[in-house]
Design an enzyme around this catalytic site. Structure first.
Site, PDB file in Angstrom:
ATOM      1  N   GLY A  13       0.773  -1.242   0.000  1.00  0.00           N
ATOM      2  CA  GLY A  13       0.000   0.000   0.000  1.00  0.00           C
ATOM      3  C   GLY A  13       0.801   1.288   0.000  1.00  0.00           C
ATOM      4  O   GLY A  13       0.290   2.325   0.423  1.00  0.00           O
ATOM      5  N   ASN A  15       1.784   3.038  -2.670  1.00  0.00           N
ATOM      6  CA  ASN A  15       1.151   3.965  -3.626  1.00  0.00           C
ATOM      7  C   ASN A  15      -0.163   4.490  -3.073  1.00  0.00           C
ATOM      8  O   ASN A  15      -0.498   5.664  -3.248  1.00  0.00           O
ATOM      9  CB  ASN A  15       0.936   3.278  -4.973  1.00  0.00           C
ATOM     10  CG  ASN A  15       2.184   3.302  -5.825  1.00  0.00           C
ATOM     11  OD1 ASN A  15       2.588   4.345  -6.316  1.00  0.00           O
ATOM     12  ND2 ASN A  15       2.831   2.152  -5.953  1.00  0.00           N
ATOM     13  N   MET A  91      -3.654  -7.040  -7.101  1.00  0.00           N
ATOM     14  CA  MET A  91      -3.128  -8.176  -7.865  1.00  0.00           C
ATOM     15  C   MET A  91      -4.232  -9.170  -8.197  1.00  0.00           C
ATOM     16  O   MET A  91      -4.135 -10.356  -7.883  1.00  0.00           O
ATOM     17  CB  MET A  91      -2.012  -8.874  -7.068  1.00  0.00           C
ATOM     18  CG  MET A  91      -0.876  -7.958  -6.673  1.00  0.00           C
ATOM     19  SD  MET A  91      -0.049  -7.240  -8.108  1.00  0.00           S
ATOM     20  CE  MET A  91       0.906  -8.650  -8.639  1.00  0.00           C
ATOM     21  N   ASN A 108      -4.878   2.495 -13.179  1.00  0.00           N
ATOM     22  CA  ASN A 108      -3.928   1.563 -12.567  1.00  0.00           C
ATOM     23  C   ASN A 108      -2.519   2.111 -12.723  1.00  0.00           C
ATOM     24  O   ASN A 108      -2.235   2.842 -13.676  1.00  0.00           O
ATOM     25  CB  ASN A 108      -4.034   0.203 -13.279  1.00  0.00           C
ATOM     26  CG  ASN A 108      -3.091  -0.828 -12.693  1.00  0.00           C
ATOM     27  OD1 ASN A 108      -3.003  -0.990 -11.470  1.00  0.00           O
ATOM     28  ND2 ASN A 108      -2.351  -1.527 -13.546  1.00  0.00           N
ATOM     29  N   HIS A 110       1.482   0.839 -13.164  1.00  0.00           N
ATOM     30  CA  HIS A 110       2.271  -0.339 -13.521  1.00  0.00           C
ATOM     31  C   HIS A 110       3.753   0.040 -13.512  1.00  0.00           C
ATOM     32  O   HIS A 110       4.113   1.090 -14.057  1.00  0.00           O
ATOM     33  CB  HIS A 110       1.859  -0.842 -14.908  1.00  0.00           C
ATOM     34  CG  HIS A 110       2.578  -2.088 -15.308  1.00  0.00           C
ATOM     35  ND1 HIS A 110       2.277  -3.324 -14.764  1.00  0.00           N
ATOM     36  CD2 HIS A 110       3.617  -2.289 -16.140  1.00  0.00           C
ATOM     37  CE1 HIS A 110       3.099  -4.232 -15.278  1.00  0.00           C
ATOM     38  NE2 HIS A 110       3.914  -3.632 -16.112  1.00  0.00           N
ATOM     39  N   SER A 137       4.116   3.692 -15.347  1.00  0.00           N
ATOM     40  CA  SER A 137       3.022   4.228 -16.170  1.00  0.00           C
ATOM     41  C   SER A 137       1.725   4.199 -15.363  1.00  0.00           C
ATOM     42  O   SER A 137       1.474   3.235 -14.633  1.00  0.00           O
ATOM     43  CB  SER A 137       2.800   3.359 -17.414  1.00  0.00           C
ATOM     44  OG  SER A 137       4.000   3.150 -18.135  1.00  0.00           O
ATOM     45  N   GLU A 144      -7.969  -5.882 -21.442  1.00  0.00           N
ATOM     46  CA  GLU A 144      -6.672  -6.540 -21.666  1.00  0.00           C
ATOM     47  C   GLU A 144      -5.651  -6.052 -20.630  1.00  0.00           C
ATOM     48  O   GLU A 144      -5.480  -4.830 -20.447  1.00  0.00           O
ATOM     49  CB  GLU A 144      -6.170  -6.218 -23.083  1.00  0.00           C
ATOM     50  CG  GLU A 144      -5.078  -7.157 -23.544  1.00  0.00           C
ATOM     51  CD  GLU A 144      -4.466  -6.714 -24.869  1.00  0.00           C
ATOM     52  OE1 GLU A 144      -3.287  -6.989 -25.081  1.00  0.00           O
ATOM     53  OE2 GLU A 144      -5.182  -6.083 -25.667  1.00  0.00           O
ATOM     54  N   ASP A 146      -2.838  -4.588 -18.487  1.00  0.00           N
ATOM     55  CA  ASP A 146      -1.766  -3.586 -18.645  1.00  0.00           C
ATOM     56  C   ASP A 146      -1.711  -2.977 -20.046  1.00  0.00           C
ATOM     57  O   ASP A 146      -0.641  -2.530 -20.490  1.00  0.00           O
ATOM     58  CB  ASP A 146      -0.395  -4.202 -18.306  1.00  0.00           C
ATOM     59  CG  ASP A 146      -0.320  -4.691 -16.871  1.00  0.00           C
ATOM     60  OD1 ASP A 146      -1.031  -4.121 -16.017  1.00  0.00           O
ATOM     61  OD2 ASP A 146       0.440  -5.641 -16.610  1.00  0.00           O
ATOM     62  N   ALA A 174       9.517   7.175  -8.041  1.00  0.00           N
ATOM     63  CA  ALA A 174       8.824   7.875  -9.141  1.00  0.00           C
ATOM     64  C   ALA A 174       7.328   7.583  -9.106  1.00  0.00           C
ATOM     65  O   ALA A 174       6.503   8.484  -9.333  1.00  0.00           O
ATOM     66  CB  ALA A 174       9.428   7.459 -10.479  1.00  0.00           C
ATOM     67  N   GLU A 175       6.948   6.337  -8.805  1.00  0.00           N
ATOM     68  CA  GLU A 175       5.522   5.980  -8.736  1.00  0.00           C
ATOM     69  C   GLU A 175       4.789   6.873  -7.744  1.00  0.00           C
ATOM     70  O   GLU A 175       3.665   7.311  -7.991  1.00  0.00           O
ATOM     71  CB  GLU A 175       5.353   4.517  -8.302  1.00  0.00           C
ATOM     72  CG  GLU A 175       5.799   3.502  -9.334  1.00  0.00           C
ATOM     73  CD  GLU A 175       5.491   2.072  -8.900  1.00  0.00           C
ATOM     74  OE1 GLU A 175       4.367   1.800  -8.468  1.00  0.00           O
ATOM     75  OE2 GLU A 175       6.404   1.230  -8.986  1.00  0.00           O
TER      76      GLU A 175
HETATM   77  C1  GRF Z   1       3.847  -1.084  -7.341  1.00  0.00           C
HETATM   78  O1  GRF Z   1       5.130  -1.228  -7.891  1.00  0.00           O
HETATM   79  C2  GRF Z   1       2.814  -0.957  -8.419  1.00  0.00           C
HETATM   80  O2  GRF Z   1       3.277  -0.270  -9.538  1.00  0.00           O
HETATM   81  C3  GRF Z   1       2.547  -2.391  -8.772  1.00  0.00           C
HETATM   82  O3  GRF Z   1       2.589  -3.091  -7.555  1.00  0.00           O
HETATM   83  C4  GRF Z   1       3.401  -2.375  -6.631  1.00  0.00           C
HETATM   84  C5  GRF Z   1       2.545  -2.095  -5.439  1.00  0.00           C
HETATM   85  O4  GRF Z   1       3.281  -1.517  -4.385  1.00  0.00           O
HETATM   86  N1  GRF Z   1       1.300  -2.505  -9.490  1.00  0.00           N
HETATM   87  P1  GRF Z   1       2.501  -0.788  -3.206  1.00  0.00           P
HETATM   88  O5  GRF Z   1       1.506  -1.788  -2.646  1.00  0.00           O
HETATM   89  O6  GRF Z   1       1.832   0.421  -3.781  1.00  0.00           O
HETATM   90  O7  GRF Z   1       3.560  -0.435  -2.203  1.00  0.00           O
END
Ligand code: GRF
Length: 221
Positions: A13, A15, A91, A108, A110, A137, A144, A146, A174-175
């Site tokens: 969690g 992000n 996931m 989403n 990725h 991204s 489909e 990603d 970066a995310e």
């Molecule tokens: C992140 O790298 C995200 O891009 C991918 O799964 C990871 C999740 O990490 N889809 P978090 O749970 O946000 O720490």
């Protein structure tokens, strides 16, 4: 008025936490109304609760089918009057019906520069491929995996010394900046899904560049 947003997670969690923090700003266009996890033990749920956000742990093992699980999520989303959904490390594949019902309002993140490296183990595969640049991204979700239209991307260099852990950490940093920016674009109507493209009303300019190796002023590395 802030757009009512749900975050879907399965694990850590980080992000999600970045989105929750960003949404605290008075002028941020989304408010995080709830967090849903398909794994009730996901550490991210505790982080959300500490931040005062309503959480739902819907264990997918308790449902007979993908349809019935998505239906349970849908009931929560409707009850919470949700307008936008941000998947953050969620996931689990969603049914086409669910995805289509939320078209343009479901996004989403990725950890790759899509359309490269869809699926899992993106950092391993970027290293194996000898990439000089890698990144993340944010895209609209379509049936489909990603493959949905891209809203925003951030590139990071791959350093010669990188292993998977070091590269993953650089991408994750970066995310945590990219996702709040991208959700903000969507919630404010500045990034709109139209005919399978993203119409973007945000600054993009030619001076933006990321070269790896870096380009010196004299044109050599
Ligand atoms: C992140 O790298 C995200 O891009 C991918 O799964 C990871 C999740 O990490 N889809 P978090 O749970 O946000 O720490």
């Amino acid at each position: 008025m802030k757009r009512k947003t749900a975050i879907l997670i399965s694990g850590r969690g980080s992000n999600m936490a970045a989105l929750i923090n960003a949404a605290k700003a008075p002028n941020y266009p989304a408010e995080i109304r709830c967090v849903i996890s398909n794994r009730p033990a996901a550490p991210g749920l505790a982080i959300a609760r500490e931040a005062g956000i309503t959480t739902f742990g819907l264990d997918h093992n308790d449902y007979q089918s993908r349809e019935s699980f998505d239906q349970a999520m849908q009931e929560v989303l409707v009850a919470e009057a949700i307008e936008y959904i941000a998947c953050a490390g969620f996931m689990r594949l969603m049914t086409d019906d669910f995805v289509n019902a939320w078209a343009g309002r479901l996004i989403n993140i990725h950890p790759s520069l899509l359309p490269l490296f869809k699926g899992v183990d993106t950092h391993e595969r970027a290293l194996e491929a000898g990439m000089r640049l890698h990144g993340c991204s944010v895209h609209f979700t379509t049936p489909e995996l990603d493959a949905g239209p891209i809203i925003a991307q951030a590139a990071v260099p791959v350093l010669p010394s990188d292993d998977v852990k070091a590269l993953a950490a650089r991408v994750l940093t970066a995310e945590h900046r990219l996702y709040p920016m991208a959700l903000g674009l969507v919630a404010s109507g500045k990034a709109v899904l139209s005919a399978n493209r993203v119409l973007l009303d945000a600054p993009v300019n030619e001076a933006q560049r990321l070269w790896s190796p870096d380009l010196g002023d004299d044109g050599t590395a």
